[in-house]
Design an enzyme around this catalytic site. Structure first.
Site, mmCIF file in Angstrom:
data_model
loop_
_atom_site.group_PDB
_atom_site.id
_atom_site.type_symbol
_atom_site.label_atom_id
_atom_site.label_comp_id
_atom_site.label_asym_id
_atom_site.label_seq_id
_atom_site.Cartn_x
_atom_site.Cartn_y
_atom_site.Cartn_z
ATOM 1 N N ARG A 107 0.798 -1.228 0.000
ATOM 2 C CA ARG A 107 0.000 0.000 0.000
ATOM 3 C C ARG A 107 0.831 1.279 0.000
ATOM 4 N NH1 ARG A 107 -2.879 -3.891 2.619
ATOM 5 N NH2 ARG A 107 -5.095 -3.963 2.082
ATOM 6 N N HIS A 132 -0.996 -2.545 -4.476
ATOM 7 C CA HIS A 132 -0.442 -3.440 -5.491
ATOM 8 C C HIS A 132 -0.407 -2.829 -6.901
ATOM 9 C CE1 HIS A 132 -0.189 -6.380 -2.438
ATOM 10 N NE2 HIS A 132 -1.369 -6.945 -2.555
ATOM 11 N N HIS A 203 2.800 -12.689 -5.749
ATOM 12 C CA HIS A 203 1.594 -12.722 -4.920
ATOM 13 C C HIS A 203 0.780 -13.995 -5.110
ATOM 14 C CE1 HIS A 203 -1.871 -11.285 -2.715
ATOM 15 N NE2 HIS A 203 -1.160 -10.245 -2.322
ATOM 16 N N ASP A 275 -1.905 -9.511 8.522
ATOM 17 C CA ASP A 275 -1.756 -8.775 7.257
ATOM 18 C C ASP A 275 -0.761 -7.654 7.530
ATOM 19 O OD1 ASP A 275 -2.043 -7.870 4.711
ATOM 20 O OD2 ASP A 275 -4.197 -7.438 4.825
ATOM 21 N N GLU A 342 5.020 -12.250 0.943
ATOM 22 C CA GLU A 342 5.482 -11.329 -0.091
ATOM 23 C C GLU A 342 6.778 -10.656 0.346
ATOM 24 O OE1 GLU A 342 1.922 -8.746 -0.642
ATOM 25 O OE2 GLU A 342 1.003 -10.370 0.483
#
Ligand code: BGC
Length: 378
Positions: A107, A132, A203, A275, A342
């Site tokens: 982000r 992304h 991803h 996350d 990631e």
């Protein structure tokens, strides 16, 4: 459904030096992915090694479609979520099944940043933020295939100046190599003709049960990190760097993902689970490729090791999966049935002077290596 079933015998003759394997891989046929969109060819490419490990990729988003690895029952499992045809990928609700995302993976707060005194506004596609690379990020682009061999493929995407709001014409090459040590090595190289920011990442949603809608909460995870970047409720970093000591984000000792995922710890509440961006212990300082994370699923014995030269890793536990997409072999992408790991720079780095720089200038070469290595614990 179009798929090519390669039997144990066929595979063993082709890849395994005559050793018979009591299993089959359900590979997709190229015809299920051959399509021309906007005058560009999309297709499917298959890499394999002598152990029978097999990866199928498409140049739509430089994307991993399936990834077959050995499991302890002697069979191979496909451990990434995805779809059976290019049309299904083009229609999917979740566009992040397996692609390279960018120009900036993760982000950027309010989708803007200032570079050399100029403010750039990017596409907003995640609440009031940029995620992304935007609605037309690298994962939605058709890449040129530069070369393709039995165990290696190189793809290139040229992102024009102004695309999704980013400055500079950026040329990015991604090289996937499947080694005889069951490693999928992903190498990125980029250059630009004007100062820009960059943070591409791979991803895939992994599920080490094999893709069968089982929860990934049973996976046992280690992350070699002692700090993370706290965020606001929209997952934009506040700029602080905090210790994971005594928090449910401490994965320095191997722990099942589900053990603490629902704790009422503020960061877990904002992320609806995991996350977050973990700062790796070596923090990219050495430029060496080191172990960042390790995941193990006891029921299949499959171990995934993630290695990187990047300073951080985002671990996302599939909290926003809705069940709206029906993927390969009828798999539903239910809540927490896939995890993303990631390797990356920190999210929103262009807006935080205390984070590692994400700037790429003309004359410089951006490079990144990420390795997904598969092993078996019996
Ligand atoms: C992000 C999640 C996001 C997901 C989309 C992850 O990389 O961290 O917040 O929902 O991508 O697939």
């Amino acid at each position: 459904m179009t798929r090519l079933v390669i039997t144990a015998l066929g595979l063993s003759l082709a890849f395994c030096g005559g050793e018979k394997r009591a299993q089959e891989l359900q590979l997709f046929e190229k015809s299920a992915f051959d399509k021309i969109v906007d005058g560009k060819n999309i297709s499917l490419y298959t890499l394999h090694n002598k152990n029978g490990m097999t990866v199928q990729l498409t140049n739509y988003g430089a994307r991993i479609v399936d990834l077959w690895v050995p499991s302890k029952d002697g069979k191979f499992k496909d451990v990434v979520m995805g779809f059976e045809t290019i049309d299904a990928y083009l229609k999917a609700n979740d566009i992040y099944n397996g692609p390279v995302v960018g120009r900036y993976g993760n982000r950027i707060g309010k989708g803007n940043f200032t570079l050399n005194g100029v403010k750039y506004q990017l596409t907003i596609n995640d609440g009031e933020n940029h995620l992304h690379g935007g609605t037309g990020g690298f994962g939605q682009m058709i890449w040129d295939v530069v070369s393709a061999a039995e165990n290696e493929i190189k793809m290139r995407y040229i992102s024009p100046d102004g695309e999704e709001g980013y400055p500079g014409n950026l040329e990015l090459e991604v090289n996937y190599t499947l080694t005889e040590n069951n490693e999928l090595v992903i190498r990125y190289l980029a250059k630009t003709d004007a100062p820009t920011v960059i943070n591409p990442t791979s991803h895939s949603y992994f599920n080490l049960h094999g893709i069968n809608s089982s929860s990934t909460n049973s996976h046992i995870l280690t992350i070699y990190a002692d700090k993370y970047t706290p965020t606001d409720k929209n997952l934009i970093p506040t700029g602080e760097i905090s210790s994971i000591e005594n928090t449910p984000l401490d994965f320095r000792r191997a722990t099942p993902i589900g053990d603490r995922i629902n704790f009422s710890f503020e960061a877990l509440v904002s992320g609806r689970g995991y996350d977050h961006n973990w700062i790796l212990m070596k923090n990219g300082g050495s430029g060496e490729i080191e172990l960042a994370a390790e995941v193990y699923e006891p029921s299949t014995g499959i171990v995934l090791k993630v290695l990187t030269d990047q300073p951080a890793i985002q671990f996302y536990s599939g909290n926003f999966m809705t069940g709206n997409d029906v993927g390969k072999r009828g798999n539903i992408n239910n809540y927490r049935t896939g995890i993303a790991l990631e390797t990356q720079n920190y999210p929103d780095a262009p807006n935080h002077a205390n984070f590692p720089s994400a700037i790429l200038n003309p004359g410089e070469t951006y490079s990144q290596t990420c390795i997904y290595k598969f092993e078996l614990k019996k």
